[in-house]
Design a protein around this motif. Structure first.
Motif, PDB file in Angstrom:
ATOM      1  N   PHE B 310     -26.720  17.658   7.185  1.00 28.39           N
ATOM      2  CA  PHE B 310     -27.266  18.283   7.746  1.00 28.39           C
ATOM      3  C   PHE B 310     -28.188  16.860   8.510  1.00 28.39           C
ATOM      4  CE2 PHE B 310     -24.192  22.798   8.245  1.00 28.39           C
ATOM      5  CZ  PHE B 310     -23.044  22.311   8.112  1.00 28.39           C
ATOM      6  N   THR B 311     -28.710  17.372   8.058  1.00 33.41           N
ATOM      7  CA  THR B 311     -30.367  16.915   8.009  1.00 33.41           C
ATOM      8  C   THR B 311     -29.999  14.761   8.242  1.00 33.41           C
ATOM      9  OG1 THR B 311     -31.431  16.610   5.810  1.00 33.41           O
ATOM     10  CG2 THR B 311     -31.786  18.302   7.961  1.00 33.41           C
ATOM     11  N   SER B 312     -28.936  13.925   7.618  1.00 31.36           N
ATOM     12  CA  SER B 312     -29.679  12.841   7.437  1.00 31.36           C
ATOM     13  C   SER B 312     -28.760  12.584   8.191  1.00 31.36           C
ATOM     14  CB  SER B 312     -27.762  13.507   6.379  1.00 31.36           C
ATOM     15  OG  SER B 312     -26.823  12.841   6.864  1.00 31.36           O
ATOM     16  N   GLY B 313     -28.043  12.881   9.422  1.00 23.83           N
ATOM     17  CA  GLY B 313     -28.358  11.849  10.345  1.00 23.83           C
ATOM     18  C   GLY B 313     -26.565  11.630  10.993  1.00 23.83           C
ATOM     19  N   ILE B 314     -25.622  12.492  10.486  1.00 24.40           N
ATOM     20  CA  ILE B 314     -24.673  12.693  10.420  1.00 24.40           C
ATOM     21  C   ILE B 314     -24.727  13.217  12.228  1.00 24.40           C
ATOM     22  CG2 ILE B 314     -23.583  12.842   7.691  1.00 24.40           C
ATOM     23  CD1 ILE B 314     -23.392  15.908   8.821  1.00 24.40           C
TER      24      ILE B 314
END
Lengths: 306, 541
Positions: B310-314
């Motif tokens: 969720f925090t990766s940039g998706i």
């Protein structure tokens, strides 16, 4: 969308309370029922089973339906809070956070850079995230915000520091040896103090000292100045000393001189000092005068003395 | 391996009735029970080594700053801890040990469908395990990437990542072959009268697990080969400066590795479903719902992988979809818990070691599952992602859930195969220590994560010190309990009092054959006339 700008804490904390509240309640109900059954129907009190019931369709429907409602409510609140974290307020101040193994650097619209992240309290801050090597994570627990810093990808995050103060900034994505040392401080100050700090331009003529450069570039995360063992060789006593290095997998010995130090800064993988890992990042963005300063400083403090 | 004759044991059992003994009669045996025991010994060695490493990690975290090791060692050790526990213990553990030992007997078969393929699976496991061990002592030394091998770090690091992931790749093949073998066995080799509606719930859970092993593991294999290609050939698939994408690696990795947590937990749920009815003397509550929910978890669990990102940039749309699906998976797990607890109602409960472990499974798994809800919600996920909260949650699910179920199964089923059993009292003491130590070790991690301490942290700020100290002390209590349990269990299995054919009063087929069972499992082919928890008709009221 939302006319009243809320802080990122206000977007997240109520969701925490809602979900954790329900979770604690569910846990208490499940464990209490289980423990009461275990006690009440223990063989000493219930020598024979008094029921052979093996199912009940209405109970199954009930305990499918209620959890479904609960988790859909959690999903909805979680999503609503997340949207607030993604909608950057229009008047946000832009800062770029640059991550590298294992340090942070922050640059401002007027090209000022800093090791600490100065922000005006109460004003939304939009942080553009740039990585120079591997994936890092920009994480300020106090404001409940986190976003991965992915090389080659435009990621951003925003927050408001509600009050003046110092807050911790962590790297949340494991990034190698000194991951846990990759900390920075967010200094939330008044608008006035912030503007004073921002406009206090360091003179271009004034030379940035070698020591300052080592600090700002994050070199000191691995290389000590006082002889302490680190991830990389110490700078103390380095200049003029004889080192065994691996060049293209072959051992050779070198005397540390200007040529060697320059090569080590610009192309760290060329010669690897024996016993160390080839993990130093490339420093391609250094200016010529900065390299000169660095070499000079290492020579100055590293005078080989016996 | 103890193959000597026990005077009080049946003279004909799989330990000796073929007349073959010695090492080669074991490592080349195609008997599912011998292969199951080979797996038992191999996964337990991996487990105990990983436990020792875990204890060292906890000692290092006892206080801020350096305690017993430097950051390079710490990072290598937490990676090795994860790789051993996940790829060499808990994933192969359930199918390899209890799937092999118990499943064929529970369906009334004399062996699995492909016995030689089964032996090949074990050999692949050993080959992969030795490759991983080799990777620790050669090249650039043990990998320091974490068990997730995230790029670009895993491509840049000078440690021996390539060999380690090749080892994991080989172990993956072992897992795929076991899955194919078990699905075929359950479809083709059920005894007369063993209708799908009479399958023991453990068999249902192994069946669901086997499908995940077949369908998901190839994705991991491909992903890991790509990492090797990236390192050795410089393909640039994950390198953004050459048109690649590091996030693509995370998708590929979690497409396997999220379903893999269901490989770890589903058989544990199956074991609990066996033990509750037997020790409460009541049919399982909601047989069909429990069986169906295993399949539902296996299916829906394959569609939630990006909740690790969720925090990766998706994209926000991806966060919406994966958060929603994550909550959908929570529902079948909740249904199982409610059915287990209802099984106790109006029963006649005896609290012997297997039942104690199974009851504590419910509590620990509930904490694991409920903390999972906090992570499934998008807003709260952002704060606790990549913190100690995740470490705590994961250990509650996989150690408190799957691990305690594994220990429960060891106490419940291993005496069946050794013909001897352990002492009850030390087993209970060890359970008490483990339950207390477990919560002391892992609950502080949940709070530490809420306070913002990231995971994979060699050093930490002073404000995190008290909770870390409690966690370290807890790990010693946990380890003491574990040591007592293992010693008591194996002393008992080798030298303890004889174990009859059905001391627990189980109604499934493994309790109709002698302990230890003969090589062909049954003296005459069984015909099934009743359900797996119908104690009255099984004649064991």
């Amino acid at each position: 969308m939302d006319p009243i700008i809320q802080t990122t804490n206000q977007a997240v904390d109520p969701v925490f309370k809602f979900i954790i509240g329900i979770c604690i309640l569910l846990f208490i109900v499940i464990s209490t029922v289980m423990l009461v059954f275990t006690f009440r129907y223990h063989r000493s009190r219930s020598p024979k089973p008094t029921s052979v019931a093996d199912g009940n369709i209405w109970l199954e429907i009930l305990w499918t339906f209620i959890p479904t409602l609960l988790v859909m409510a959690m999903f909805y609140y979680g999503w609503a809070g997340y949207l607030a974290l993604r909608n950057v307020p229009g008047n946000a101040l832009e800062v770029t956070a640059t991550a590298r193994m294992w340090s942070w650097s922050f640059s401002y619209p007027n090209a000022k850079t800093s090791r600490k992240m100065y922000v005006p309290a109460g004003r939304p801050i939009l942080v553009n995230l740039v990585s120079q090597d591997v994936i890092h994570g920009f994480y300020i627990p106090a404001f409940r915000v986190k976003r991965d810093v992915v090389p080659g990808m435009k990621n951003h995050v925003w927050f408001i520091a509600p009050q003046k103060g110092s807050y911790d900034l962590f790297c949340s994505v494991y990034c190698g040896t000194e991951h846990s040392k990759m900390l920075a401080t967010v200094e939330a100050v008044s608008e006035q103090e912030f503007n004073d700090w921002l406009n206090q331009v360091e003179s271009h003529h004034e030379k940035i000292s070698g020591r300052k450069l080592l600090e700002t570039l994050g070199c000191l995360g691995c290389h000590s100045l006082d002889g302490t063992a680190g991830v990389g060789p110490t700078f103390k006593g380095l200049w003029g000393s004889k080192q065994i290095v691996l060049t293209n997998g072959k051992e050779r010995s070198v005397i540390v001189d200007e040529e060697y130090v320059r090569r080590s800064i610009l192309d760290p993988k060329a010669d690897i000092v024996k016993g160390y890992q080839p993990i130093m990042p490339v420093n391609s963005d250094l200016r010529e005068n900065e390299i000169e300063e660095l070499v000079e400083f290492i020579q100055e403090i590293g005078g080989h003395s016996k | 391996m103890n193959s000597s004759n026990h005077p009080t044991l049946p003279l004909t059992s799989f330990w000796n009735d073929t007349g073959k003994c010695g090492v080669s009669a074991w490592v080349f045996s195609t008997d599912h029970k011998r292969i199951g025991l080979l797996y038992l010994y191999s996964v337990l060695i991996s487990f105990l080594v990983a436990v020792l490493i875990g204890l060292l990690l906890k000692i290092e975290l006892m206080a801020p700053g350096r305690t017993i090791m430097g950051p390079v060692t710490y990072n290598a050790l937490f990676t090795v801890h994860g790789v051993l526990m996940i790829f060499l213990f808990i994933i192969p553990g359930f199918p390899g040990v209890f799937g092999n030992l118990v499943m064929p007997i529970q369906i009334g078969a004399s062996d699995v469908a492909f016995p030689r393929l089964n032996l090949l699976s074990w050999w692949l496991y050993i080959t992969g395990a030795l490759t991983i061990v080799l990777s620790l002592f050669t090249g650039g030394g043990p990998p320091d990437t974490g068990w997730t091998f995230y790029v670009p770090f895993s491509v840049r690091t000078g440690t021996n990542v390539s060999l380690a992931v090749i080892g994991v790749f080989i172990v993956g093949f072992s897992s795929i072959l076991t899955g194919i073998n078990f699905v075929t066995t359950i479809h083709r080799l059920r005894a007369d009268g063993m209708a799908w509606g009479r399958l023991p719930l453990f068999v249902w859970s192994i069946y669901a697990t086997a499908w995940i092993q077949i369908l998901a593991t190839p994705v991991l294999g491909i992903t890991l080969l790509l990492v090797v290609a990236e390192r050795l050939l410089g393909t640039g698939l994950f390198d953004p400066s050459r048109g690649g994408d590091p996030i693509m690696f995370q998708h590929l990795f979690w497409i396997y590795s999220h379903p893999a947590v269901y490989i770890m937990i589903l058989p544990g749920m199956g074991i609990v479903s066996e033990i509750f009815p037997v020790f409460a003397r009541k049919p399982i509550f909601g047989y069909k719902m429990i069986a169906f929910s295993s399949l539902a978890i296996a299916g829906a669990g394959s569609l939630v992988w990006a909740h690790h990102m969720f925090t990766s940039g998706i994209s926000d749309m991806a966060v919406l979809v994966f958060s929603f699906l994550t909550f959908v998976v929570a529902i079948p797990s909740a249904i199982k818990v409610f059915n287990w607890v209802s099984t106790l109602y109006k029963g006649s409960i005896s609290l012997e070691a297997p039942m104690l472990f199974a009851l504590s499974f419910i509590m620990l798994f509930s904490i694991g599952g409920l903390t999972g809800l906090v992570q499934g919600a998008a807003a709260t996920n952002i704060h606790i992602h990549d913190t100690q909260f995740v470490v705590g949650h994961f250990h509650y699910v996989i150690f408190g859930g799957a691990g305690f179920a594994f220990f429960s199964a060891m106490h419940y089923w291993l005496p069946k195969f050794f013909g001897r059993t352990y002492s009850e009292k030390p087993a209970m003491i060890s359970w008490g220590l483990m339950f207390a130590g477990f919560n002391l070790t892992y609950f502080p991690m949940i709070i530490l994560g809420m306070k913002g301490m990231p995971r994979r942290y060699y050093d930490y700020l002073p404000e995190f010190a008290p909770l870390n100290l409690i966690s370290t002390i807890g790990s010693w209590i946990l380890a003491a309990g574990l040591a007592i349990m293992m010693i008591n269990l194996f002393m008992g299995l080798l030298k303890g009092r004889p174990f009859g054919s059905n001391p627990w009063g189980g109604a499934t087929l493994e309790w109709t054959t002698p302990s230890p069972p003969p090589t062909e499992n049954f003296d005459e082919e069984p015909v099934v006339t009743h359900g797996p928890y119908d104690f009255n008709r099984a004649g064991v009221p």
